[in-house]
Scaffold this motif. Structure first.
Motif, PDB file in Angstrom:
ATOM      1  N   ALA B  81      -5.238  -0.283  -3.088  1.00  0.00           N
ATOM      2  CA  ALA B  81      -4.427  -1.344  -3.694  1.00  0.00           C
ATOM      3  C   ALA B  81      -2.965  -0.929  -3.776  1.00  0.00           C
ATOM      4  O   ALA B  81      -2.075  -1.752  -3.528  1.00  0.00           O
ATOM      5  N   TYR B  82      -2.700   0.356  -4.101  1.00  0.00           N
ATOM      6  CA  TYR B  82      -1.312   0.824  -4.139  1.00  0.00           C
ATOM      7  C   TYR B  82      -0.669   0.674  -2.762  1.00  0.00           C
ATOM      8  O   TYR B  82       0.478   0.253  -2.650  1.00  0.00           O
ATOM      9  N   ARG B  83      -1.422   1.047  -1.714  1.00  0.00           N
ATOM     10  CA  ARG B  83      -0.854   0.926  -0.363  1.00  0.00           C
ATOM     11  C   ARG B  83      -0.558  -0.523  -0.024  1.00  0.00           C
ATOM     12  O   ARG B  83       0.453  -0.844   0.599  1.00  0.00           O
ATOM     13  N   ARG B  84      -1.459  -1.428  -0.463  1.00  0.00           N
ATOM     14  CA  ARG B  84      -1.217  -2.861  -0.219  1.00  0.00           C
ATOM     15  C   ARG B  84       0.039  -3.329  -0.945  1.00  0.00           C
ATOM     16  O   ARG B  84       0.812  -4.118  -0.400  1.00  0.00           O
ATOM     17  N   VAL B  85       0.231  -2.858  -2.200  1.00  0.00           N
ATOM     18  CA  VAL B  85       1.433  -3.232  -2.957  1.00  0.00           C
ATOM     19  C   VAL B  85       2.681  -2.777  -2.212  1.00  0.00           C
ATOM     20  O   VAL B  85       3.675  -3.512  -2.122  1.00  0.00           O
ATOM     21  N   PHE B  86       2.621  -1.558  -1.633  1.00  0.00           N
ATOM     22  CA  PHE B  86       3.753  -1.031  -0.853  1.00  0.00           C
ATOM     23  C   PHE B  86       4.089  -1.951   0.305  1.00  0.00           C
ATOM     24  O   PHE B  86       5.245  -2.375   0.469  1.00  0.00           O
ATOM     25  N   SER B  87       3.092  -2.317   1.121  1.00  0.00           N
ATOM     26  CA  SER B  87       3.396  -3.154   2.290  1.00  0.00           C
ATOM     27  C   SER B  87       3.807  -4.563   1.875  1.00  0.00           C
ATOM     28  O   SER B  87       4.681  -5.158   2.496  1.00  0.00           O
ATOM     29  N   PHE B  88       3.191  -5.081   0.788  1.00  0.00           N
ATOM     30  CA  PHE B  88       3.557  -6.395   0.267  1.00  0.00           C
ATOM     31  C   PHE B  88       5.031  -6.421  -0.140  1.00  0.00           C
ATOM     32  O   PHE B  88       5.779  -7.349   0.210  1.00  0.00           O
ATOM     33  N   GLY B  89       5.479  -5.368  -0.862  1.00  0.00           N
ATOM     34  CA  GLY B  89       6.867  -5.316  -1.292  1.00  0.00           C
ATOM     35  C   GLY B  89       7.828  -5.219  -0.137  1.00  0.00           C
ATOM     36  O   GLY B  89       8.888  -5.856  -0.133  1.00  0.00           O
ATOM     37  N   LEU B  90       7.445  -4.421   0.891  1.00  0.00           N
ATOM     38  CA  LEU B  90       8.295  -4.304   2.079  1.00  0.00           C
ATOM     39  C   LEU B  90       8.434  -5.667   2.758  1.00  0.00           C
ATOM     40  O   LEU B  90       9.540  -6.074   3.157  1.00  0.00           O
ATOM     41  N   GLY B 143       4.623   3.071  -3.445  1.00  0.00           N
ATOM     42  CA  GLY B 143       4.830   4.358  -2.794  1.00  0.00           C
ATOM     43  C   GLY B 143       4.659   5.513  -3.757  1.00  0.00           C
ATOM     44  O   GLY B 143       3.925   6.478  -3.472  1.00  0.00           O
ATOM     45  N   LEU B 144       5.289   5.425  -4.938  1.00  0.00           N
ATOM     46  CA  LEU B 144       5.220   6.541  -5.878  1.00  0.00           C
ATOM     47  C   LEU B 144       3.802   6.715  -6.429  1.00  0.00           C
ATOM     48  O   LEU B 144       3.350   7.848  -6.615  1.00  0.00           O
ATOM     49  N   LEU B 145       3.085   5.601  -6.677  1.00  0.00           N
ATOM     50  CA  LEU B 145       1.724   5.751  -7.216  1.00  0.00           C
ATOM     51  C   LEU B 145       0.772   6.289  -6.155  1.00  0.00           C
ATOM     52  O   LEU B 145      -0.154   7.041  -6.489  1.00  0.00           O
ATOM     53  N   THR B 146       0.986   5.922  -4.881  1.00  0.00           N
ATOM     54  CA  THR B 146       0.163   6.528  -3.823  1.00  0.00           C
ATOM     55  C   THR B 146       0.370   8.033  -3.791  1.00  0.00           C
ATOM     56  O   THR B 146      -0.599   8.809  -3.758  1.00  0.00           O
ATOM     57  N   ILE B 147       1.653   8.454  -3.806  1.00  0.00           N
ATOM     58  CA  ILE B 147       1.955   9.890  -3.795  1.00  0.00           C
ATOM     59  C   ILE B 147       1.316  10.570  -5.009  1.00  0.00           C
ATOM     60  O   ILE B 147       0.660  11.611  -4.891  1.00  0.00           O
ATOM     61  N   LEU B 148       1.495   9.941  -6.187  1.00  0.00           N
ATOM     62  CA  LEU B 148       1.006  10.548  -7.434  1.00  0.00           C
ATOM     63  C   LEU B 148      -0.508  10.722  -7.417  1.00  0.00           C
ATOM     64  O   LEU B 148      -1.026  11.797  -7.746  1.00  0.00           O
TER      65      LEU B 148
END
Lengths: 99, 154
Positions: B81-90, B143-148
């Motif tokens: 879901a975090y990765r989806r949020v990243f691509s959605f925001g981009l 991005g930050l939550l995926t890394i975290l």
């Protein structure tokens, strides 16, 4: 701003300026503990104190200049400082930050 | 495991951090603030949850899902879901930059509309930069939550 003939703003300005000098001096004293601190917790506590002092500097600067945005700066800095202190404390005691 | 003090403090502090992040996000177009710092503060709220309650808390405690044993946490559905949020925001950011081209304006042009007599606010100013800011917010949070969560599981 209130009437400048009342004298209270002058006193407030002097007090805030004195407090700014005091807090800046405290930052320098804390940096001595950061550099020389014999153990890691000493350095962590000193860095946390420096972060709290920077928050105080931001609030005092907001009082001196009357700009509200520096209060926002202090709020964000306080939150970041809290998270940093908690995570370092957990790293020192348990060896890992996130389980 | 963390102490009771830490968990109680986290319960009190996380909503405060989220409210500060929301206010910074909303006032971003005419005061200091904006999508990036709001995203960073939201990430610190999630980081505090991870530190206080552990990496499984969001998946098991909040969403009520069972975790399959033996699975690495980076394969969790939360991380996907975090990765989806990243691509959605981009996608939102790029789209909000491209929309002015339809009106023969330069790339990333912004405008605003003002509303009068809005309940609770009175005067409300809605800037189109808010869409771009929302995209930046989603990119930073994702991005930050995926890394975290992936690095925290190592």
């Amino acid at each position: 701003m209130s009437d400048p003939t009342m004298g209270a703003p002058v006193l407030l300005e002097m007090t805030v300026a004195g407090a700014l000098i005091l807090v800046s001096g405290l930052c320098v004293l804390c940096s001595y503990r950061v550099i020389r601190g014999p153990t890691v917790p000493d350095r962590v506590v000193a860095l946390d104190t420096i972060a709290t002092n920077v928050v105080a500097i931001a609030v005092l600067f907001a009082l001196l200049t009357g700009r509200g945005l520096f209060v926002t700066v202090s709020l964000v800095l306080a939150i970041i400082g809290f998270i940093a202190t908690v995570s370092v404390a957990k790293f020192v005691t348990e060896g890992e930050v996130i389980e | 495991m963390t102490t009771v003090i830490m968990r109680t403090t986290a319960r009190a502090v996380v909503p405060i951090i989220l409210v500060v992040a929301l206010s910074l996000f909303v006032e971003g177009h005419n005061l200091p603030g904006g999508g990036f710092i709001a995203g960073v503060l939201t990430t610190t709220a999630f980081a505090l949850l991870y530190i206080a309650f552990g990496l499984d808390f969001l998946e098991r405690g909040v969403l009520g899902r069972d975790i399959e044993p033996g699975k690495t946490p980076s394969r969790d559905r939360v991380v996907i879901a975090y990765r989806r949020v990243f691509s959605f925001g981009l996608a939102i950011s790029v789209a909000s930059g491209l929309v002015p081209l339809l009106f023969d304006l330069p790339f990333l042009s912004q405008t605003y509309v003002e509303f009068e007599n809005v309940p609770l606010y009175g005067h409300l100013e809605l800037a189109s930069a808010l869409a771009f800011d929302f995209g930046v917010y989603c990119v930073v949070v994702g991005g930050l939550l995926t890394i975290l969560s992936v690095v925290g599981a190592e």
